[in-house]
Design an enzyme around this catalytic site. Structure first.
Site, PDB file in Angstrom:
ATOM      1  N   HIS A  56       0.718  -1.454  -0.085  1.00 25.74           N
ATOM      2  CA  HIS A  56      -0.058   0.039   0.172  1.00 25.74           C
ATOM      3  C   HIS A  56       0.787   1.363  -0.040  1.00 25.74           C
ATOM      4  O   HIS A  56       0.570   2.393   0.424  1.00 25.74           O
ATOM      5  CB  HIS A  56      -0.834   0.064   1.238  1.00 25.74           C
ATOM      6  CG  HIS A  56      -1.705  -1.175   1.502  1.00 25.74           C
ATOM      7  ND1 HIS A  56      -2.569  -1.494   0.433  1.00 25.74           N
ATOM      8  CD2 HIS A  56      -1.954  -2.082   2.196  1.00 25.74           C
ATOM      9  CE1 HIS A  56      -3.233  -2.701   0.690  1.00 25.74           C
ATOM     10  NE2 HIS A  56      -2.826  -3.207   2.142  1.00 25.74           N
ATOM     11  N   HIS A 214      -6.923  -4.449  -1.098  1.00 25.45           N
ATOM     12  CA  HIS A 214      -6.289  -5.628  -1.704  1.00 25.45           C
ATOM     13  C   HIS A 214      -6.827  -6.557  -3.136  1.00 25.45           C
ATOM     14  O   HIS A 214      -6.741  -7.411  -3.096  1.00 25.45           O
ATOM     15  CB  HIS A 214      -6.214  -6.687  -0.431  1.00 25.45           C
ATOM     16  CG  HIS A 214      -6.064  -6.169   0.835  1.00 25.45           C
ATOM     17  ND1 HIS A 214      -6.991  -5.706   1.774  1.00 25.45           N
ATOM     18  CD2 HIS A 214      -4.664  -5.761   1.426  1.00 25.45           C
ATOM     19  CE1 HIS A 214      -6.464  -5.116   2.567  1.00 25.45           C
ATOM     20  NE2 HIS A 214      -5.038  -5.379   2.576  1.00 25.45           N
TER      21      HIS A 214
END
Lengths: 328, 328
Positions: A56, A214
């Site tokens: 991320h 995700h």
């Protein structure tokens, strides 16, 4: 899979080595790559620690530094860090005023941060859950914590820097989280290095509406719409969810997922801003860029945080991290 | 093609509208979207103007502001801006001390900036050509101007802010360009919105070595190698090209082309740094991120700029733009 790497096993550690070397003026690496920390701690300040699966970036390591986090614990890609990482970080950066964990709402993260909190001294927690797309998800009970986590970390980070105590910081973090809503859309999948192939299949003319960071499923799969149509649905969902509170000053944060160029993010910002303004939101602050990413996924999320004078002050306060920097 | 847009014809103007709205504290838009300019000019300062085809964001618009550019002229995607754009910008931001155009070496850009320079008062030019990959290219006679252009704009921008005169700025810009070398590699093509399909085809296990920032061919097409092998060839090419001058302090800039996540860029930085250090380069300053992009192309470039105390001072000087900000 086409990525810059030497070996799947060392992607994370090599990347962390490069990251800390590139920012050695402000950052240091914990033993065994367990965490990234501020190079120089501020005694007497409550320590802020976040973390989560890698992939991320710049969240969370890129948000360590003056005015934001004291440490970030990186798990393997899309995998929660282990409790011993957070315990080691807490032991290292807690200068005596206590520790606040800022945790995105995913089952693995919540469990591991909980365990670390129980086994450490003087720790409190804030869990973020700003994603309005779905109630429960592949890895989540309740709403997911997504891009709004950055807003919580910035505002709580500024308050901690100015000397706010642990309990008050927890209250402030919860208040910012409650004032924040996000929703995202994916045009392509991401590819996790260890998997070697896309996380999900998606057609040439499809988008995943309400996608998680995700690549987990959102609300529905549908044909790709125009930027205005996408922004309209996201923004009205956010405004409806906030209710009357949506009116008034807000921070508009258009976040890229990693594979979407700035040109498209600013175009989405342009759409979202006009839609929010029609709903009575006044855009007082803005952030546009790829800050809470899903590796190489093409797509973006839109976040709105309600602001008041106190929160604007904290947002504007000086910050010096790898990814966010102003005022110093 | 999967992109966030409403209509091909308005991609650029909508994106510029969003960009300037998101940064309205420091930026303003010229008439008819001809240029982006600093909101508040500094009388008596030499005005710096750059520009080029869009699709490389944040270059150049994201580099307009205190300590860097006074204006940037965006052409259509990968298309040179027209002379009237630069003439309008020069007329608007030249407060009497003259204007320096900073131009990447592409035939269209050079021609159009030349025409604008001839038809404007008090203009000088610096042309950047830092790409060591190829001598002539699809759109270039001589070497291409690529990511090193950002370094020229930062250093010349700081000197202009501190009051340096037009002729000296041109000399400084040429000196920084001569001290700077870059080379890039692409893993995927980019997709120009108006074309609607990838600019070039590339196999699942291939890379374009020495690629240009418009996806133009580089040195060769070959199988994808490891990060270390890629960095080794790029860094040794740069060091060989600089000769003995490569030894000593340098700025290492690892630049993403738009579709490559930060995790991979920091991993490449880690490789490149170690290789340069073996060659006697001491990495005094670093920049890692997607600053000179090719829309959504996956890939990166590595830039090395030799530094001395004067250049370090200008690099460190305060800057406040959409994409680069420190010291204020």
């Amino acid at each position: 899979m086409k990525k810059f790497l030497n070996s799947i096993d060392t992607v994370l550690t090599e990347s962390l080595d490069g990251f800390v070397a590139a920012h050695s003026d402000i950052l240091a690496l914990g033993d065994e790559h367990k965490f990234v920390r501020r190079k120089i701690l501020k005694p007497g300040k409550v320590a802020l620690i976040s973390g989560g699966g890698s992939g991320h970036e710049p969240l969370h390591g890129g948000l360590v530094g003056h005015g934001m986090l004291d440490a970030a614990c990186p798990g393997q890609v899309f995998t929660s860090p282990t409790p011993d990482q957070m315990m080691a970080a807490a032991e290292d950066v807690n200068t005596g005023a206590g520790c606040l964990f800022i945790v995105k709402n995913y089952e693995g993260d919540v469990m591991n941060f909980d365990m670390a909190a129980e086994m450490s001294e003087g720790v409190m927690q804030v869990v973020t859950n700003d994603d309005v797309a779905v109630e429960d998800s592949l890895y989540t009970t309740g709403r997911r914590g997504v891009a709004g986590t950055l807003v919580v970390e910035k505002i709580v980070g500024a308050a901690a820097e100015q000397g706010m105590g642990l309990k008050e910081l927890k209250t402030l973090g919860s208040r910012v989280n409650a004032a924040t809503r996000s929703m995202g859309v994916a045009l392509t999948s991401c590819t996790v290095p260890a998997a070697g192939k896309p996380t999900f299949d998606i057609g040439d003319r499809e988008m995943e509406f309400g996608v998680g960071i995700h690549g987990e499923p959102g609300r529905r799969r549908e044909r790709l719409k125009s930027a205005d149509e996408i922004a309209e649905e996201i923004c009205s969902t956010i405004v409806t969810d906030l209710g009357d509170a949506a009116r008034g000053p807000g921070l508009l944060f258009v976040n890229g997922f990693g594979g979407t160029p700035l040109m498209e993010l600013y175009l989405m910002y342009n759409s979202a801003r006009q839609i929010f303004e029609k709903h009575g939101v006044s855009i007082a602050r803005s952030l546009v860029g790829s800050y809470v990413t899903s590796l190489d996924m093409a797509g973006c999320s839109i976040t709105l945080s309600r602001l008041d004078d106190e929160l604007v002050g904290y947002w504007d306060a000086p910050v010096h991290t790898a990814a966010l920097r102003w005022g110093m």
